[in-house]
Design a protein around this motif. Structure first.
Motif, PDB file in Angstrom:
ATOM      1  N   LEU A 558       0.829  -1.006  -0.034  1.00 35.25           N
ATOM      2  CA  LEU A 558      -0.409  -0.049  -0.070  1.00 35.25           C
ATOM      3  C   LEU A 558       0.463   1.325   0.190  1.00 35.25           C
ATOM      4  CD1 LEU A 558      -3.548  -0.833   2.303  1.00 35.25           C
ATOM      5  CD2 LEU A 558      -3.017  -1.055   0.130  1.00 35.25           C
ATOM      6  N   GLN A 559       2.237   1.046   0.327  1.00 32.27           N
ATOM      7  CA  GLN A 559       3.276   2.409   0.443  1.00 32.27           C
ATOM      8  C   GLN A 559       3.429   2.524  -1.108  1.00 32.27           C
ATOM      9  OE1 GLN A 559       4.036   4.315   2.717  1.00 32.27           O
ATOM     10  NE2 GLN A 559       2.943   3.510   4.669  1.00 32.27           N
ATOM     11  N   VAL A 561       1.480   2.277  -3.948  1.00 33.30           N
ATOM     12  CA  VAL A 561       0.362   2.935  -4.055  1.00 33.30           C
ATOM     13  C   VAL A 561       0.545   4.456  -3.514  1.00 33.30           C
ATOM     14  CG1 VAL A 561      -2.259   2.922  -4.417  1.00 33.30           C
ATOM     15  CG2 VAL A 561      -1.266   0.791  -4.240  1.00 33.30           C
ATOM     16  N   ILE A 562       0.323   4.608  -2.330  1.00 39.73           N
ATOM     17  CA  ILE A 562       0.876   5.940  -1.518  1.00 39.73           C
ATOM     18  C   ILE A 562       1.686   6.764  -2.635  1.00 39.73           C
ATOM     19  CG2 ILE A 562       1.297   7.583   0.193  1.00 39.73           C
ATOM     20  CD1 ILE A 562      -0.132   4.874   1.787  1.00 39.73           C
ATOM     21  N   THR A 599      -9.107  -1.301   3.561  1.00 40.28           N
ATOM     22  CA  THR A 599      -7.353   0.045   3.067  1.00 40.28           C
ATOM     23  C   THR A 599      -7.258   0.810   2.676  1.00 40.28           C
ATOM     24  OG1 THR A 599      -7.981  -2.089   1.697  1.00 40.28           O
ATOM     25  CG2 THR A 599      -6.468  -0.695   0.516  1.00 40.28           C
ATOM     26  N   TYR A 602      -5.822   2.718   5.391  1.00 40.43           N
ATOM     27  CA  TYR A 602      -5.125   2.985   5.556  1.00 40.43           C
ATOM     28  C   TYR A 602      -4.286   4.299   4.678  1.00 40.43           C
ATOM     29  CZ  TYR A 602      -0.017   1.557   5.548  1.00 40.43           C
ATOM     30  OH  TYR A 602       1.049   1.035   6.053  1.00 40.43           O
ATOM     31  N   ILE A 603      -4.588   3.902   2.908  1.00 36.50           N
ATOM     32  CA  ILE A 603      -4.265   5.219   2.052  1.00 36.50           C
ATOM     33  C   ILE A 603      -4.571   6.550   2.700  1.00 36.50           C
ATOM     34  CG2 ILE A 603      -4.855   6.118  -0.643  1.00 36.50           C
ATOM     35  CD1 ILE A 603      -5.218   2.708  -1.448  1.00 36.50           C
ATOM     36  N   GLY A 607      -1.390   7.481   5.149  1.00 36.59           N
ATOM     37  CA  GLY A 607      -0.210   7.543   3.874  1.00 36.59           C
ATOM     38  C   GLY A 607      -0.564   9.100   3.326  1.00 36.59           C
ATOM     39  N   ILE A 609      -3.553  10.439   2.355  1.00 32.14           N
ATOM     40  CA  ILE A 609      -4.246  11.253   0.764  1.00 32.14           C
ATOM     41  C   ILE A 609      -4.964  11.934   1.152  1.00 32.14           C
ATOM     42  CG2 ILE A 609      -4.487  10.307  -0.836  1.00 32.14           C
ATOM     43  CD1 ILE A 609      -2.292  10.646  -1.118  1.00 32.14           C
ATOM     44  N   VAL A 614      -9.747   8.872  -3.186  1.00 35.86           N
ATOM     45  CA  VAL A 614     -10.212   7.491  -3.290  1.00 35.86           C
ATOM     46  C   VAL A 614     -11.827   6.556  -3.030  1.00 35.86           C
ATOM     47  CG1 VAL A 614      -9.159   5.248  -1.574  1.00 35.86           C
ATOM     48  CG2 VAL A 614      -7.814   7.177  -2.137  1.00 35.86           C
ATOM     49  N   PHE A 647      -6.851  -1.427  -7.116  1.00 28.94           N
ATOM     50  CA  PHE A 647      -7.195  -0.703  -7.481  1.00 28.94           C
ATOM     51  C   PHE A 647      -6.844   0.559  -8.719  1.00 28.94           C
ATOM     52  CE2 PHE A 647      -4.192  -2.305  -4.035  1.00 28.94           C
ATOM     53  CZ  PHE A 647      -4.679  -1.766  -3.042  1.00 28.94           C
TER      54      PHE A 647
END
Length: 652
Positions: A558-559, A561-562, A599, A602-603, A607, A609, A614, A647
């Motif tokens: 996920l990092q 994706v971030i 998920t 978390y982002i 992250g 964001i 999202v 994603f």
């Protein structure tokens, strides 16, 4: 042999047209590789290899594509395939990268074997410092001679060790003397049990009065490694798991070591209590006190440690103690760290066979900051350390004198106590600076805003910066360590240089990184409808059965994706979560929705964001990726393929 040859010939004739097809894929992969489009190159090469075709060039480029994108596990795999199949054609450059990749995935023995081969070929190459550094370090500490060591006259023919200051006296552990408990022996080496003794005259001259430590400290089992408060009215010491006449063992029938505290009463006896963080299933031993007496250090093999035994600390509270806290990776290794001692000037001395040393247990030192967390560890060198075990050192920081134990040759017994005097100041502060420049390899002009990474010897990133308008960059380095410095920039190759800092304080190292411009560097925008998981070549975002918490392996993906969302600030994605077919359809729908929200959270939360970028939803088991639908028997790892998140780019 003849039968095998005929089979090979038959398959060669049947596969001619297939070979031509693979050549097309190889050309595609090479083109992508030359454009530094490593992910696309990987996909092309992997298709060729999956069809049973490979060459040294394919394996080199495939492994390189993973190496320069920091996927060291895959890099090690494909450098390994190159080594196995084309060892005679493998250049020293690829031996080096193979060794580094192996180190990064903690396959140290194999890494050392490969580095031996690299060293044999490139003994003059500056990168051999990665391999030769340990040898040079060993040579250095063998010649330090910061101390003068002398024998003492109170050793016995058995074991004497663990000296400790007690007011103006010296206490130590021994099993080579007659005592009131008699000469009972234990099964381990058929020697008597250890007791604590006191020397009324601790100086190296004059007759020594050696007596058993009074106050009912000693029992019929082991007592050793004591430390006293400055007032002398409290003692912490090590004893077998023997409390109030009960001798306890762990689940395997072994009697472990425990820490005890004694407070001196008016009649001279010690009121003994077992410390609350002891455990019947592991050992807690070898106490040391901070200068202010508020922190207790010790060694233990409790669960969760890094090696055979680790060093820990607890705060001594008005009522009881804090929870044990590891001293961390700066001190603890996969081997043994033990026998801590903290001097009055707040330096931690301890013994270890996990840090680089001369052999067996060596004595090391490090400064402690105000929070008692570690900095850099230094070997005390000869003659304190030898090629056997050297341990339980104590030192008076005012005059540099002290004692330690060793089982080196020339002693009177199994372990002997030695005294020492410091001959030179113990300078352990050391720092250096790396100054470099990033330039174009053809024009030699500086490259601005290139990303520059400082990596440790295991290829883990330590620091990151960007080059200035003049291409310059700099990093602070620790002494006597191996590093890599790596530079990347869109449209250019990745360049990496290695270096090793020396033990000399306050010097500068220089490195020049020359980046090669790519041939066709048009980057296609990420299209709406694309799945970032595929574009980024992510490992699947898996969830455990019936769970929706973010696993550690998922957090790592996920990092990535971030990072893309931060790189493209207008991009928006839709998180689509899926389950396997086990359980009720309605339950799986709810579960997948929870996973999608976990998920997304978390982002957004981790992250940073914006939530407006999202969206997400759960699809339950409505979009399985394999045959494992309701009623179909599948292994858990096959079901796990369906427990995933996608994603999907919805705006760019």
């Amino acid at each position: 042999m003849k039968f095998t040859f005929n089979l090979i010939l038959a398959f060669a004739l049947l596969g001619t047209t297939t070979i031509f097809a693979q050549e097309g894929k190889v050309k595609k992969g090479n083109k992508k590789y030359e454009q530094y489009a490593f992910v696309d190159a990987q996909q092309a090469y992997l298709k060729v290899i999956d069809n049973g075709f490979h060459s040294a060039d394919i394996l080199q480029k495939l492994a390189d594509s993973y190496y320069f994108t920091a996927n060291y596990e895959s890099a090690a795999k494909w450098y390994g395939a190159l080594y196995e199949n084309y060892k005679s054609d493998m250049s020293s450059e690829y031996l080096y990268r193979y060794a580094q990749s192996l180190k990064s995935v903690k396959r140290y023995e194999t890494s050392n074997e490969i580095m031996e081969q690299f060293y044999a070929i490139n003994g003059s190459d500056n990168r051999t410092v990665f391999f030769a550094q340990e040898r040079a370090y060993l040579d250095k500490i063998a010649e330090l001679e910061r101390f003068e060591v002398s024998k003492v006259d109170f050793n016995s023919k058995l074991s004497d060790f663990a000296p400790s200051y007690y007011m103006d006296k010296l206490v130590f552990a021994s099993n080579g003397r007659e005592n009131s408990a008699g000469q009972r022996t234990h099964d381990w080496n058929e020697q008597p049990f250890l007791d604590l003794y006191i020397i009324s005259n601790k100086s190296s001259e004059g007759k020594k009065n050696i007596d058993e430590l009074s106050g009912k400290i000693n029992t019929k089992f082991h007592e050793s490694t004591a430390v006293f408060t400055k007032s002398g009215d409290t003692i912490y010491f090590t004893r077998n798991n023997y409390t109030k006449g009960k001798y306890r063992k762990d689940a395997n029938g072994t009697n472990r070591l425990k820490l005890y505290r004694g407070v001196k009463k008016e009649n001279g006896n010690w009121e003994i209590e077992e410390l609350p963080f002891n455990n019947n299933q592991y050992s807690v031993a070898h106490p040391a006190l901070s200068p202010d007496g508020k922190t207790l250090y010790f060694a233990s093999d409790m669960p969760g440690g890094k090696g055979g035994s680790d060093l820990y600390k607890v705060q001594i509270l008005t009522e009881g103690f804090s929870e044990p806290m590891s001293l961390g990776d700066a001190v603890n290794t996969k081997e043994r760290e033990t026998f801590p001692f903290v001097s009055a000037d707040n330096k931690l001395y301890f013994s270890s066979d996990g840090h680089v040393g001369l052999g067996g247990l060596d004595v090391f030192v490090m400064d402690l900051d105000e929070n008692a967390s570690g900095k850099e560890v230094y070997n005390l060198g000869k003659p304190i350390n030898s090629y056997i075990d050297d341990f339980s050192l104590i030192i008076d920081s005012n005059d540099g004198s002290g004692y330690f134990a060793s089982n080196r040759k020339g002693g009177l017994g199994d372990d002997d106590i030695y005294s020492f005097k410091r001959l030179a100041p113990l300078e352990i502060e050391c720092a250096q600076q790396l100054e470099g420049v990033v330039i174009d390899n053809k024009s030699k002009q500086p490259i601005e805003n290139a990303k520059v990474l400082l990596l440790d010897e295991d290829n883990m990133m330590l620091s990151e910066t960007v080059s200035t308008a003049s291409g310059a960059f700099s990093f602070e380095l620790d002494c006597s360590k191996a590093y890599s410095v790596r530079s990347t920039k869109d449209g250019y190759s990745t360049e990496e240089k290695t270096l090793a800092s020396s033990s000399e304080n306050n010097i500068k190292l220089e490195r020049k990184l020359q980046l090669k411009k790519g041939q066709d560097l048009t980057v296609s925008p990420i299209k709406v409808g694309s799945d970032l998981a595929k574009i980024l070549n992510l490992n699947p975002i898996y969830f455990d059965l019936d769970r929706y918490n973010i696993r550690k392996d998922a957090a790592l993906e996920l990092q990535k994706v971030i990072a893309v969302l931060k790189e493209y600030p207008t991009m928006k994605i839709d998180v689509r979560s899926h389950t396997d077919s086990r359980g009720k359809d309605s339950y799986n729908k709810i579960l997948s929705e929870r996973r999608a929200h976990a998920t997304m959270n978390y982002i957004v939360e981790t992250g940073g964001i914006n939530r407006s970028r999202v969206t997400g939803n759960g699809y339950g088991e409505t979009a399985l990726v394999n045959q494992c639908s309701n009623g179909v028997q599948c292994a858990d790892y096959v079901h796990e393929e369906n427990r995933r998140s996608e994603f999907i780019v919805v705006a760019n």
